[in-house]
Write a protein that holds these residues in place. Structure first.
Motif, PDB file in Angstrom:
ATOM      1  N   PRO A 159     -10.966 -21.829  34.513  1.00 48.91           N
ATOM      2  CA  PRO A 159     -11.917 -22.521  35.390  1.00 48.91           C
ATOM      3  C   PRO A 159     -13.161 -21.679  35.728  1.00 48.91           C
ATOM      4  O   PRO A 159     -14.280 -22.161  35.596  1.00 48.91           O
ATOM      5  CB  PRO A 159     -11.078 -22.826  36.624  1.00 48.91           C
ATOM      6  N   PHE A 160     -12.947 -20.462  36.197  1.00 46.10           N
ATOM      7  CA  PHE A 160     -14.087 -19.615  36.537  1.00 46.10           C
ATOM      8  C   PHE A 160     -13.926 -18.250  35.886  1.00 46.10           C
ATOM      9  O   PHE A 160     -13.211 -17.388  36.409  1.00 46.10           O
ATOM     10  CB  PHE A 160     -14.229 -19.489  38.061  1.00 46.10           C
ATOM     11  N   ALA A 161     -14.562 -18.083  34.749  1.00 41.28           N
ATOM     12  CA  ALA A 161     -14.368 -16.864  33.965  1.00 41.28           C
ATOM     13  C   ALA A 161     -14.991 -15.652  34.644  1.00 41.28           C
ATOM     14  O   ALA A 161     -16.075 -15.727  35.223  1.00 41.28           O
ATOM     15  CB  ALA A 161     -14.973 -17.053  32.571  1.00 41.28           C
ATOM     16  N   ARG A 162     -14.265 -14.547  34.577  1.00 38.46           N
ATOM     17  CA  ARG A 162     -14.779 -13.261  35.025  1.00 38.46           C
ATOM     18  C   ARG A 162     -15.012 -12.416  33.780  1.00 38.46           C
ATOM     19  O   ARG A 162     -14.054 -12.085  33.081  1.00 38.46           O
ATOM     20  CB  ARG A 162     -13.761 -12.588  35.959  1.00 38.46           C
ATOM     21  N   ARG A 213     -17.447 -30.602  35.533  1.00 37.61           N
ATOM     22  CA  ARG A 213     -17.421 -32.067  35.660  1.00 37.61           C
ATOM     23  C   ARG A 213     -17.657 -32.772  34.325  1.00 37.61           C
ATOM     24  O   ARG A 213     -17.448 -33.981  34.230  1.00 37.61           O
ATOM     25  CB  ARG A 213     -18.495 -32.531  36.650  1.00 37.61           C
ATOM     26  N   THR A 214     -18.164 -32.045  33.338  1.00 39.41           N
ATOM     27  CA  THR A 214     -18.475 -32.700  32.075  1.00 39.41           C
ATOM     28  C   THR A 214     -17.190 -32.983  31.298  1.00 39.41           C
ATOM     29  O   THR A 214     -16.197 -32.270  31.449  1.00 39.41           O
ATOM     30  CB  THR A 214     -19.415 -31.836  31.212  1.00 39.41           C
ATOM     31  N   PRO A 215     -17.211 -34.033  30.470  1.00 44.81           N
ATOM     32  CA  PRO A 215     -15.977 -34.459  29.793  1.00 44.81           C
ATOM     33  C   PRO A 215     -15.342 -33.339  28.970  1.00 44.81           C
ATOM     34  O   PRO A 215     -14.124 -33.181  28.968  1.00 44.81           O
ATOM     35  CB  PRO A 215     -16.460 -35.592  28.880  1.00 44.81           C
ATOM     36  N   ARG A 216     -16.150 -32.581  28.284  1.00 40.32           N
ATOM     37  CA  ARG A 216     -15.610 -31.545  27.421  1.00 40.32           C
ATOM     38  C   ARG A 216     -14.919 -30.443  28.223  1.00 40.32           C
ATOM     39  O   ARG A 216     -13.809 -30.029  27.899  1.00 40.32           O
ATOM     40  CB  ARG A 216     -16.741 -30.958  26.564  1.00 40.32           C
ATOM     41  N   GLN A 217     -15.569 -29.995  29.277  1.00 36.85           N
ATOM     42  CA  GLN A 217     -14.974 -28.930  30.082  1.00 36.85           C
ATOM     43  C   GLN A 217     -13.718 -29.420  30.795  1.00 36.85           C
ATOM     44  O   GLN A 217     -12.739 -28.688  30.929  1.00 36.85           O
ATOM     45  CB  GLN A 217     -15.995 -28.389  31.082  1.00 36.85           C
ATOM     46  N   ALA A 218     -13.764 -30.664  31.264  1.00 33.98           N
ATOM     47  CA  ALA A 218     -12.574 -31.219  31.918  1.00 33.98           C
ATOM     48  C   ALA A 218     -11.417 -31.302  30.926  1.00 33.98           C
ATOM     49  O   ALA A 218     -10.269 -31.025  31.268  1.00 33.98           O
ATOM     50  CB  ALA A 218     -12.891 -32.602  32.486  1.00 33.98           C
ATOM     51  N   ALA A 219     -11.736 -31.646  29.666  1.00 38.40           N
ATOM     52  CA  ALA A 219     -10.685 -31.736  28.641  1.00 38.40           C
ATOM     53  C   ALA A 219     -10.086 -30.356  28.377  1.00 38.40           C
ATOM     54  O   ALA A 219      -8.873 -30.216  28.198  1.00 38.40           O
ATOM     55  CB  ALA A 219     -11.266 -32.314  27.348  1.00 38.40           C
ATOM     56  N   VAL A 220     -10.911 -29.332  28.361  1.00 38.77           N
ATOM     57  CA  VAL A 220     -10.405 -27.973  28.137  1.00 38.77           C
ATOM     58  C   VAL A 220      -9.449 -27.577  29.260  1.00 38.77           C
ATOM     59  O   VAL A 220      -8.372 -27.029  29.018  1.00 38.77           O
ATOM     60  CB  VAL A 220     -11.560 -26.957  28.050  1.00 38.77           C
ATOM     61  N   LEU A 221      -9.838 -27.887  30.492  1.00 43.38           N
ATOM     62  CA  LEU A 221      -8.988 -27.495  31.623  1.00 43.38           C
ATOM     63  C   LEU A 221      -7.682 -28.296  31.635  1.00 43.38           C
ATOM     64  O   LEU A 221      -6.640 -27.781  32.027  1.00 43.38           O
ATOM     65  CB  LEU A 221      -9.753 -27.662  32.933  1.00 43.38           C
TER      66      LEU A 221
END
Length: 431
Positions: A421-424, A124-132
């Motif tokens: 999104p969800f790293a393994r 939900r954070t801006p940085r992670q959303a930008a990466v996705l």
RNA sequence: UCCUCGAUAGCUCAAUUGGUAGAGCGCUCGGCUGUUAACCGAGUGGUUGCAGGUUCGAGUCCUGCUCGAGGAGCCA
């Protein structure tokens, strides 16, 4: 008229009255006035609530807001220099849609393990959303390029009976009582599909059970594997550099906001233009020797060598014609120099290492049969693969591009675990 | 599998030579009519990863284990 507006579309709408749906990222109180930052996935806007301008219900709802509460807000769009982004919402009405108590992620810093443990909220954070978003744009560009150049999407199976290359570790599964494995490469199947469709590509997940524990490795990652009939080694490199250049150009044009959020320096990306430099294995050895990192002919490059070679050029660099002895069984030897394989790695600049690996495949049935023997691979398992050489074998080439590594380089990210999104990883299969 | 480093409040960290476990953030309450990770005041918060050992006394020293991070190898 729309029932509600996306935050990204608010700019220019002033002084219209609109409704926005989203989540509270944080809010500040100053007695009789509250500032509520609201995010809806398209952007963020500041809502201003004045006690004397709203109902008692709205004021109480505003006072009781918590981080990540979902809200419905109606108000007037207005430009204000004091608002982040220059536009804010002067609230007439605010209502809670979904409460949020004791949200684990605070606006302060967190450690990697804590964030990964809360990956479902971290996104939900801006940085992670930008990466996705960047990842989505890169995937879009890859597929657009291949689709526009006559490549047919043809995905190989994910459940496979044996190792494609027989080298790396596989995840085993119980397939109705038989041993099966999660695919570590669709390449052999792609060769079959290229003989049917000409130019093909796969786009899907790949699984490696290697105990790799670095910022460049995932146990489950996404790979693009184009395979091209009637394509020699040199043409294969051209496809690779055209594809990578197209992706970078597309991202510069369409994902500038995401790159800005990530603080990505654009200059190195602007220098990514075809053709990319090509360095033979032998030339690379020479460069490494000059730099005080001597290797014997036949040695593999380590991470430090790759980083150095990648740093020599502003664009990605091909390292080609590796010693054949340690390479995959299906790679075609150079007719002029059989001790080297017509294989190349594409190393990204800025220390990101290998993002593409490709080769021309062996088309001679005799040589392929010999290689299978030399690598102690069971003839019956590979009989269908031999068929591709028995029935109209042609020169063909292909490559595999690691999506997460490409995203990590383009976004200049610390670790590939943020690019999916969800790293393994070796130590994490949760959440 | 190997090497290095780490684990203390919900989170991020501090704790001198082995001598009463602290701060900021979060959260709760109160104050504030333009805040920008707001600010001010008060309150809340601990099996110091686990097991054992040394010691009058261990967060600190020793041994083993668990978990994590970075790197190597392998690879996209």
């Amino acid at each position: 008229m729309k029932e509600w507006q996306r935050i990204a579309d608010l700019s220019g709408l002033e002084p219209e009255s609109v409704t926005v749906l989203g989540w509270v990222t944080h809010h500040r109180s100053s007695g009789r006035i509250e500032f509520v930052a609201i995010r809806d996935g398209t952007g963020e806007v500041q809502a201003v609530v004045r006690a004397d301008a709203v109902s008692a219900e709205t004021w109480e709802a505003t006072r009781a807001l918590t981080q990540e509460a979902a809200v419905r807000v109606s108000g007037q769009v207005r430009a204000d220099a004091r608002a982040p982004g220059g536009v804010e919402l002067l609230v007439g009405e605010l209502a809670l849609v979904g409460a949020s108590a004791d949200y684990p992620l605070t606006p302060k810093e967190h450690g990697t393990d804590f964030l990964m443990e809360h990956r479902h909220l971290w996104v939900r954070t801006p940085r992670q959303a930008a990466v996705l978003r960047l990842r989505a744009r890169i995937i879009h560009a890859i597929r657009a390029f291949l689709d526009d150049h006559g490549f047919v999407l043809a995905d190989p199976p994910i459940i496979t009976p044996a190792a494609a290359e027989g080298t790396t570790t596989l995840f085993g599964i119980d397939y109705f009582g038989e041993a099966a494995y999660l695919s570590q490469s669709g390449q052999l199947y792609m060769e079959a599909l290229a003989m049917a469709l000409g130019r093909v590509y796969s786009f899907g997940p790949t699984f490696r059970a290697e105990k790799s524990k670095t910022r460049r490795h995932l146990s489950e990652f996404w790979m693009v594997e184009p395979e091209i009939a009637f394509c020699d080694f040199d043409e294969n490199l051209v496809w690779q550099e055209e594809l990578v250049s197209y992706v970078v150009e597309d991202v510069l044009r369409h994902a500038s906001r995401e790159l800005e959020t990530l603080g990505r320096d654009l200059d190195p990306l602007k220098k990514v233009q075809p053709p990319f430099p090509r360095l033979s294995y032998d030339e690379a050895l020479g460069r490494l020797g000059e730099a005080g990192m001597p290797l014997s002919w036949g040695d593999d490059f380590g991470a430090a060598h790759e980083t150095y070679l990648g740093s020599l050029f502003s664009a990605p660099v091909f390292i080609h014609r590796f010693p054949a002895a340690h390479k995959a069984f299906y790679m075609k030897p150079d007719p002029l120099r059989p001790e080297v394989a017509l294989a190349a790695d594409l190393l990204a600049p800025e220390g990101y290492g290998e993002i593409v690996g490709g080769s021309q495949r062996i088309d001679s049935p005799d040589l392929l049969a010999r290689r299978l023997q030399e690598h102690h691979l069971p003839a019956d398992t590979y009989d269908w693969y031999m068929d591709l050489r028995r029935y109209g074998s042609v020169p063909h080439s292909g490559f595999g591009l690691g999506v997460e590594r490409l995203v990590a380089w383009v976004g200049k990210l610390e670790h590939v675990r943020e690019t999916i999104p969800f790293a393994r990883t070796l130590t994490r299969v949760w959440p």
